[in-house]
Scaffold this active site. Structure first.
Site, PDB file in Angstrom:
ATOM      1  CB  CYS A  99      32.843  -3.223  18.054  1.00  0.00           C
ATOM      2  SG  CYS A  99      32.482  -4.982  17.905  1.00  0.00           S
ATOM      3  CB  CYS A 125      25.338 -11.045  25.670  1.00  0.00           C
ATOM      4  SG  CYS A 125      26.098 -12.380  26.605  1.00  0.00           S
ATOM      5  CB  SER A 126      25.422  -5.979  23.243  1.00  0.00           C
ATOM      6  OG  SER A 126      26.552  -6.566  22.622  1.00  0.00           O
ATOM      7  CB  ILE A 170      22.460 -10.097  16.455  1.00  0.00           C
ATOM      8  CG1 ILE A 170      23.467 -11.117  16.987  1.00  0.00           C
ATOM      9  CG2 ILE A 170      22.605  -9.918  14.949  1.00  0.00           C
ATOM     10  CD1 ILE A 170      24.905 -10.760  16.743  1.00  0.00           C
ATOM     11  CE  LYS A 200      21.841  -7.172  28.383  1.00  0.00           C
ATOM     12  NZ  LYS A 200      20.645  -7.195  27.555  1.00  0.00           N
ATOM     13  CG  HIS A 234      27.123  -3.780  19.607  1.00  0.00           C
ATOM     14  ND1 HIS A 234      27.755  -2.654  19.110  1.00  0.00           N
ATOM     15  CD2 HIS A 234      28.116  -4.692  19.857  1.00  0.00           C
ATOM     16  CE1 HIS A 234      29.054  -2.873  19.066  1.00  0.00           C
ATOM     17  NE2 HIS A 234      29.300  -4.101  19.504  1.00  0.00           N
TER      18      HIS A 234
END
Length: 385
Positions: A83, A206-207, A209, A329, A333
């Site tokens: 990442c 969670c970030s 997809i 977030k 991402h």
């Protein structure tokens, strides 16, 4: 070494971009960056992309993307560091210009993540973990960060509400970002009643997809005013460090050694300290990550970032605005593009062109982009002229 400036920035609307291919997404952002500074001649390109082969079946981006951009023949390098691929691509482009090898360099990041199933996306992301000791035994990144969260919460008596307020703050910022994947506000109660992913982390921790791209144009500082009429953004510090891939090899799960080392190197290069930073874009892939990163960067004492968040210190109007873009977030991402997008946001803030999410008197910003559970980290410090 020459001083280096950012003279062009470009980003597209992030989300589930079904109608666009990976090459379309990249070219859209790259053309915006070139148009932003009216540059047409590029001496070199660096492209951050983590897992294009798994997500889209397409490798060899160093040939594909310059040709599709209309710049066939330009020397191009694809960079991978999980990442942190975008951040490391930036470092490579920065060094290219600073060394004098090239004058005008395009640095981009791209990922097309939604063309595969959720299981396939989970597998692609898991390649950034230790395959033999972590992935083989079934652990995923939400679970790895859940281990970090549990360790951190127990060590420092941090509340569930403090985690939730990270997501609330970033979604509020993201609601003011027209390019964000999730431009809407949420409440702490919504975070705490959302679907459990890996205890204590819920889906709103969670970030997402994401499909998306971002791009920068770099040039020597002494050439910048000849190439753009926009405010000049100088690169003052760059720090890079690594740590173990596997969590079990680390002495402490509540701090990020690579982030601390990278920050120390960036601060030293810039000749400043954490107190000199006006705002930060950090890698909040999970809510716990933002708290641990802020402490590892030296902004808060260990165990205090949650209290600072609860007190409002990291809001746009606070003492240290964090993730005015909405962060990973809310903005999204697309893993290879995140590090570049952070710098696009920092440049907009320093240009005073960030609209409703503008940080007042923003003169110096920091970005922190990391791979996996912090196994690699890039920290950059940018300054308005």
């Amino acid at each position: 070494m020459r001083e280096v400036a950012i003279i062009g920035i470009g980003i597209n609307k992030w989300g589930e971009l079904w109608e666009k291919s990976l090459r379309d997404i990249f070219v859209e952002a790259a053309l915006k960056a070139m148009d932003d500074c009216k540059v047409s001649k590029i001496d070199g390109m660096y492209i951050g992309c983590m897992s294009c082969g798994i997500f889209t079946g397409q490798e060899h981006l160093a040939s594909l993307l310059p040709e599709y951009l209309g710049l066939g023949g330009v020397p191009t390098t694809r960079v991978e560091s999980a990442c942190a691929s975008g951040g490391l691509a930036f470092k490579a482009g920065y060094l290219d210009v600073a060394s004098g090898y090239s004058d005008i360099v395009l640095v981009g990041g791209v990922e097309k993540m939604t063309d595969v199933s959720g299981d396939e996306a989970t597998y692609a992301l898991s390649t950034a973990a230790d395959q033999e000791w972590e992935s083989y035994n079934g652990i995923t990144f939400p679970a790895l960060y859940a281990l970090m969260a549990r360790s951190y919460m127990q060590k420092y008596n941090v509340s569930r509400r403090q985690l939730s307020l990270v997501a609330v703050k970033n979604h509020e910022n993201g609601s003011k970002n027209p390019n964000a994947q999730y431009p809407f506000k949420i409440t702490a109660e919504e975070v705490e009643t959302s679907v459990m992913v890996a205890d204590p982390l819920r889906v709103y921790d969670c970030s997402p997809i994401t499909d998306g791209a971002a791009a920068l144009i770099l040039c020597p500082y002494d050439m910048a005013k000849k190439l753009t009429d926009r405010p000049i953004v100088k690169i003052k510090g760059v720090g890079h460090a690594t740590d173990t891939v596997a969590l079990h090899s680390r002495q402490d799960l509540t701090t990020l050694k690579a982030t601390t080392l990278a920050a120390q190197r960036a601060y030293k290069m810039a000749g400043i300290g954490p107190s000199d930073i006006d705002f930060a874009e950090v890698h909040d892939c999970f809510t716990i990550a933002e708290l641990v990163v802020l402490e590892s960067l030296g902004f808060f004492e260990n165990g205090h970032a949650g209290m600072a968040t609860e007190a409002g210190h990291t809001r746009i109007e606070g003492k240290l605005p964090v993730n005015p873009s909405g962060g990973l977030k809310a903005k999204g991402h697309p893993v290879g593009a995140t590090g570049i997008a952070q710098m696009v946001e920092a440049a907009e803030q320093l240009r005073q062109s960030a609209g409703g999410r503008q940080v007042k008197k923003a003169r110096r910003g920091l970005t922190q982009n990391m791979g996996g559970t912090g196994g690699s980290t890039i920290v950059t410090i940018l300054e308005a002229e």
